[in-house]
Scaffold this motif. Sequence first.
Motif, mmCIF file in Angstrom:
data_model
loop_
_atom_site.group_PDB
_atom_site.id
_atom_site.type_symbol
_atom_site.label_atom_id
_atom_site.label_comp_id
_atom_site.label_asym_id
_atom_site.label_seq_id
_atom_site.Cartn_x
_atom_site.Cartn_y
_atom_site.Cartn_z
ATOM 1 N N SER A 31 0.837 -1.199 0.000
ATOM 2 C CA SER A 31 0.000 0.000 0.000
ATOM 3 C C SER A 31 0.873 1.251 0.000
ATOM 4 C CB SER A 31 -0.909 0.013 1.228
ATOM 5 O OG SER A 31 -0.143 0.277 2.401
ATOM 6 N N PRO A 32 0.407 2.354 -0.607
ATOM 7 C CA PRO A 32 1.168 3.608 -0.557
ATOM 8 C C PRO A 32 1.458 4.047 0.877
ATOM 9 C CG PRO A 32 -0.568 3.736 -2.208
ATOM 10 C CD PRO A 32 -0.788 2.464 -1.459
ATOM 11 N N ALA A 33 0.520 3.804 1.782
ATOM 12 C CA ALA A 33 0.722 4.206 3.179
ATOM 13 C C ALA A 33 1.881 3.439 3.803
ATOM 14 C CB ALA A 33 -0.561 3.970 3.973
ATOM 15 N N TYR A 34 1.978 2.145 3.514
ATOM 16 C CA TYR A 34 3.088 1.365 4.069
ATOM 17 C C TYR A 34 4.419 1.863 3.519
ATOM 18 C CZ TYR A 34 6.500 -2.278 4.804
ATOM 19 O OH TYR A 34 7.656 -2.926 5.163
ATOM 20 N N LEU A 35 4.494 2.104 2.215
ATOM 21 C CA LEU A 35 5.744 2.535 1.595
ATOM 22 C C LEU A 35 6.158 3.919 2.087
ATOM 23 C CD1 LEU A 35 5.133 1.250 -2.043
ATOM 24 C CD2 LEU A 35 6.554 0.205 -0.262
ATOM 25 N N GLU A 36 5.181 4.768 2.351
ATOM 26 C CA GLU A 36 5.503 6.086 2.888
ATOM 27 C C GLU A 36 6.079 5.972 4.299
ATOM 28 O OE1 GLU A 36 3.274 10.374 3.850
ATOM 29 O OE2 GLU A 36 2.198 8.750 2.829
ATOM 30 N N ARG A 37 5.554 5.015 5.055
ATOM 31 C CA ARG A 37 6.003 4.839 6.439
ATOM 32 C C ARG A 37 7.336 4.098 6.525
ATOM 33 N NH1 ARG A 37 2.136 1.859 7.918
ATOM 34 N NH2 ARG A 37 3.163 -0.160 8.211
ATOM 35 N N GLY A 91 9.377 3.219 3.782
ATOM 36 C CA GLY A 91 10.327 3.493 2.718
ATOM 37 C C GLY A 91 10.134 2.559 1.536
ATOM 38 N N VAL A 92 10.523 3.040 0.350
ATOM 39 C CA VAL A 92 10.385 2.239 -0.865
ATOM 40 C C VAL A 92 11.670 1.462 -1.095
ATOM 41 C CG1 VAL A 92 9.980 2.287 -3.347
ATOM 42 C CG2 VAL A 92 8.813 3.940 -1.864
#
Length: 300
Positions: free
Chosen positions: A169-175, A177-178
């Motif tokens: 999810s975008p939220a996980y990657l924002e938290r 890191g990518v």
Amino acid sequence: MKSTLEEQQAFVTVVDSGSITSAAERLGISVSGVSRALNRLEQKLGATLLRRTTRRLELTEEGETLLEHCRRILAAVEEAEEAMLDRHNQPQGRLRINAAPSFMQFVIVPLIGEFRASYPGITLELDTHDRFVDLLEQRVDLAVRIGELEDSSLHARLLGYSPLRLLASPAYLERAGVPQSIEDLQAHSLLGFSQLDHLNQWPLILADGKRLHITPTLSASSGSTLIELAIAGEGIVCLADFMTIAPRQNGVLVDVLPDCTTLQTQAVNAVYYRQATLSQRTRLFMEFLAERLPGKYLSA
């Protein structure tokens, strides 16, 4: 006295279901009715067909011989009845479909309304298992199996292939890191399967040429649960495309390490028992899937 189809059906159903009580439930008659039919059959043939113990029923040698003949007789009767219905273009009867829960939920269920509208006389029974089941024992007419087929008693029709991809999810990657490399995954929460460990092999090639096999940080027994965990921001998951069409289109799940991902697909086959007579309704449903899955759910 000759045996009747009712008695033969009772005998076969008892064997397939494993008990007289279960057979009665399947046939929609009383337990005593099944017992009487079975006793009449044994009396007419002068042979014991089943050994009854406190725990289970076992076929005798005479029972094993009769079972094969009864299956052929009942299949021939069913085929004859269907042939008469075919003359009036009215396919009817029960059709039991088996598939993994995720494939049933994300692929088959959305198509059921269209099939029922086209063939209202066919009564569908949808059955799900994460593990492969014995089609004959479970009285399954058609199953959809994903991955390699090892059972030589099955006839298969390839429906297509479903690629695997990494998602989060975008939220996980924002938290969190990518990740920029395969090595970066070591610092991430990885979502995987708890019971089907071969599905924890991801389409990423390591320096030694082997595919990455993860040890899940958080595991679940079904793909449906893993999707919900990924959407909730619990980590990175690797799933087949057919399961994730809507989340990817809606942007709630996005690709992770797409440039590192190699093409790895899972074959999807419609299978049925090789020695069974393929009924019209089974053939219709198989053709229905073959026409609608490639392109939208599967690649050719």
